[in-house]
Design an enzyme around this catalytic site. Structure first.
Site, mmCIF file in Angstrom:
data_model
loop_
_atom_site.group_PDB
_atom_site.id
_atom_site.type_symbol
_atom_site.label_atom_id
_atom_site.label_comp_id
_atom_site.label_asym_id
_atom_site.label_seq_id
_atom_site.Cartn_x
_atom_site.Cartn_y
_atom_site.Cartn_z
ATOM 1 N N ARG A 143 4.920 8.302 4.936
ATOM 2 C CA ARG A 143 5.670 8.166 3.684
ATOM 3 C C ARG A 143 6.986 8.948 3.754
ATOM 4 O O ARG A 143 8.004 8.497 3.234
ATOM 5 C CB ARG A 143 4.807 8.640 2.496
ATOM 6 N N ARG B 84 -6.288 10.640 -2.928
ATOM 7 C CA ARG B 84 -5.705 9.298 -2.815
ATOM 8 C C ARG B 84 -5.636 8.909 -1.338
ATOM 9 O O ARG B 84 -5.327 9.750 -0.507
ATOM 10 C CB ARG B 84 -4.284 9.313 -3.406
ATOM 11 N N LYS C 46 7.850 13.875 -9.277
ATOM 12 C CA LYS C 46 8.396 12.804 -10.136
ATOM 13 C C LYS C 46 7.381 12.364 -11.194
ATOM 14 O O LYS C 46 7.714 12.265 -12.367
ATOM 15 C CB LYS C 46 8.780 11.562 -9.298
ATOM 16 N N ARG D 142 -3.501 17.570 -2.811
ATOM 17 C CA ARG D 142 -3.574 16.945 -4.139
ATOM 18 C C ARG D 142 -4.930 16.246 -4.326
ATOM 19 O O ARG D 142 -5.415 15.571 -3.434
ATOM 20 C CB ARG D 142 -2.443 15.916 -4.241
ATOM 21 N N ARG E 120 13.442 2.331 -4.243
ATOM 22 C CA ARG E 120 13.100 3.091 -3.031
ATOM 23 C C ARG E 120 13.844 2.562 -1.816
ATOM 24 O O ARG E 120 13.668 3.082 -0.732
ATOM 25 C CB ARG E 120 11.600 2.956 -2.778
#
Ligand code: AMP
Length: 212
Positions: free
Chosen positions: A166, A155, A13, A127, A88
């Protein structure tokens, strides 16, 4: 053009939103970025949400809804916007709908990026972020150049444990948002497992229909 990008974490996204912002000169609103900015600046909201975000939990609706409404009222959003990471939850979707109705405007499209969980985990745990440029890399698919490997970071919510949480949140809280928009006839699906250039082309094919 008023647009929402929906998809699990790691579905691309943010990457696609950045490309769309450039291509269509559209305002890109990422609630994740807005919240991270509040944390970095140490604002009251930032202090409240810091630990929730690190653990991969969702921030309570009231905070996120207030943040988005405030931003959507700015003149820069009059010409349209691209929401990434919001809504969300069903409560957020309903609050947004109510807000847009009250202003007499409507969404053009909700695009869902389809990516299976196994690929989400692979993408997110690998990532890495370069804090100096904001560029995102992946240890396997897009490794950072050797001269910056010492400074790239992961992160806090990209660890395997946080990603599992998540994803659980995504399936429990965010997936029900789709039927809400399907009932309004707004949803279009794109295969988010394809290379990012292909996904971008497919997005443009849909979105060109909404530009004058
Ligand atoms: P993102 O960058 O979109 O992956 O968001 C990072 C984190 O910010 C999420 O895991 C949540 O903790 C929080 N967050 C972002 N957007 C929302 C939202 N719409 N509702 C609740 N929490 C959010």
């Amino acid at each position: 053009m008023r647009l929402i990008l929906v998809g699990p974490p790691g579905s691309g996204k943010g990457t696609q939103a950045a490309l769309l912002r450039q291509h269509y000169a559209i305002v890109h609103l990422s609630t994740g970025d807005m919240l991270r900015c509040a944390v970095t600046r140490g604002t009251k909201l930032g202090k409240i949400v810091d630990s929730m975000m690190k653990s991969g939990s969702l921030v309570p609706d009231e905070h996120v809804i207030a943040l988005v409404k405030e931003r959507l009222q700015e003149a820069s959003c009059d010409g349209g916007f691209l929401l990434d990471g919001f809504p969300r939850t069903l409560a957020q979707a309903k609050a947004l709908q109510h807000f847009l109705d009250s202003r007499g405007v409507a969404l053009d499209c909700v695009i869902k990026l389809d990516v299976p969980d196994i690929m989400v985990v692979e993408r997110i745990t690998g990532r890495r972020l370069d804090p100096e440029t904001g560029k995102i890399y992946h240890v396997t698919f897009n490794p950072p150049p050797p001269h910056i490997t010492h400074r790239v970071i992961q992160r806090k919510d990209d660890t395997a444990k946080a990603v599992t949480r998540r994803l659980e949140k995504y399936h429990a809280e965010t997936a029900p948002v789709l039927p809400f928009y399907e009932n309004l006839g707004l949803v279009q699906h794109i295969d988010g497992t394809k290379p990012l250039e292909t996904v971008f082309q497919e997005l443009c094919k849909i979105l060109d229909g909404f530009t004058p």
